[in-house]
Design an enzyme around this catalytic site. Sequence first.
Site, PDB file in Angstrom:
ATOM      1  N   GLU A   1     -14.300 -41.656  -3.773  1.00 34.84           N
ATOM      2  CA  GLU A   1     -15.483 -42.148  -3.081  1.00 34.84           C
ATOM      3  C   GLU A   1     -15.490 -41.769  -1.604  1.00 34.84           C
ATOM      4  OE1 GLU A   1     -14.878 -46.051  -4.487  1.00 34.84           O
ATOM      5  OE2 GLU A   1     -15.675 -45.532  -6.458  1.00 34.84           O
TER       6      GLU A   1
ATOM      7  N   ASP B   1     -11.410 -53.373  -7.923  1.00 33.47           N
ATOM      8  CA  ASP B   1     -12.068 -54.590  -7.430  1.00 33.47           C
ATOM      9  C   ASP B   1     -11.030 -55.647  -7.073  1.00 33.47           C
ATOM     10  OD1 ASP B   1     -14.314 -53.223  -8.208  1.00 33.47           O
ATOM     11  OD2 ASP B   1     -14.473 -54.266 -10.128  1.00 33.47           O
TER      12      ASP B   1
ATOM     13  N   GLU C   1     -18.136 -53.468  -1.259  1.00 34.76           N
ATOM     14  CA  GLU C   1     -17.293 -52.682  -2.155  1.00 34.76           C
ATOM     15  C   GLU C   1     -18.116 -51.510  -2.660  1.00 34.76           C
ATOM     16  OE1 GLU C   1     -14.252 -52.800  -2.366  1.00 34.76           O
ATOM     17  OE2 GLU C   1     -13.850 -51.543  -4.106  1.00 34.76           O
TER      18      GLU C   1
END
Length: 459
Positions: free
Chosen positions: A296, A439, A266
């Site tokens: 990201e 998450d 992750e």
Amino acid sequence: MELLDEARKLTIYTAYNTNVDAIVYLNSELIQKLIDEMGAEAVRRRMEEYPRQIEEPLDFVARLVHALKTGKPMAVPLVNEELHSWFDSHFTYDVERMGGQAGIIANLLANLDFRKVLVYTPHLAKKQAQMFVKRPNLFYPVVEDGYLTLKHPHEAYRENDPIKVNRIFEFRAGTKFKLGSESIEVPFSGRFIVSARFESIRIYTKEKLKKFLPVIGETSDGAILSGYQGIKLRYSDGKDANYYLRGAKEDIMLLKRRKNLKVHLEFASIQSRELRKKVIYNLFPLVDSVGMDESEIAHVLNALGYSKLSDRIFTYNRIEDTVLGGKILIDEMNLEVLQIHTIYYIMYITHADNPLSEEELTQSLELATTLAAARASLGEITSPEDVKVGMKVPYNERGEYVKLRFEEAKRKLRTKEYKVVIIPTRLVKNPVSTVGLGDTISAGAFTSYLALLKKKKAL
Ligand code: AMP
């Protein structure tokens, strides 16, 4: 949900990062007070400089206002330990709870009644240990007299371990404030994280435990690894990022030694381009699956040298650019699966020979967004039943538009060598909290991906 029931049969290992999140709910007055204290002009000037880390209060206020203005979730490292007292005198913390991807994912999967959840974090102070949920399926690996034993984290803490406290500033869409003569309204709910980056907190597996990683890998169905953003380029004792990344590579290979354990990484935002590049080049080629959010992927592409594409993603957020970027990434790093989550959609990109069909990949993403919607509605998921709350949350209103643009993008780009699936997110209008949603998406996506592979006897 049937797929969740399949996923719950799995044993998952997760490492490395945990911390205590101290949460502040921001309101207009609080924001205005901060700006007034620093002076609007000074804040504006510092915003233009865009500090990459927080060394003084003005850096914090400038990056915070920037996050509020764009409504984008951000995390900026705090490197000056002396600022603790400044923060503590300016804010009272509304809630303290588990933070860090490994900690959040461990609690989530334990609460969802997974068969077994093993969580490893190199530092486990008492307060940190207490942030774990009290569940019989949750374990922390301990080596005693040369043997591996599994204990609940509550029983495994060590008195003198260091502890990392991150401060999280939650903001709500519609909050209004003034930066000098400029009126600003926060466009999206989100959070701004001031993450503590101190010398004493390291990302690694203790030597004693390392030799048991092959057994842990053999007895698990998958591993979810995260926290590499916490590595520093250099430490005062002479160790550096290369040292810790060598250890991280070793850990992955040890976990995979006895069987081809599927490993998900992750990815979280890394401010330093140098470290970002090192994490990508050292670790991506060793793992099977990577998850990240939209900003990201733009950062990753920039680090790989695709600066034009990266800029386009930052500026226009176009689906076709994200798909193109995803294809580049799975090709260059030879990933089995890449999952990208954004506010309006979630996407999987795999090569065409992936054992799962596009329908199955879609099901996996559906579970992921449903879990995130449940968490956004409730603040936390405490049992498998909670997923029903997520199923009641409608897909966001841009959903149809997203699908349309995606079909367009698919026609434009050559996608024959890939499987690309996309679903709109179930978006909660007034989330209780937005911490850990990414998450949750990644843990839900990866574990259901594994469950589907298992059903196909491909695991
Ligand atoms: P990250 O940026 O990794 O924390 O991931 C945040 C993700 O959580 C976004 O990409 C969305 O898919 C999801 N998300 C954010 N806000 C909400 C919300 N209010 N309701 C449901 N899902 C959300």
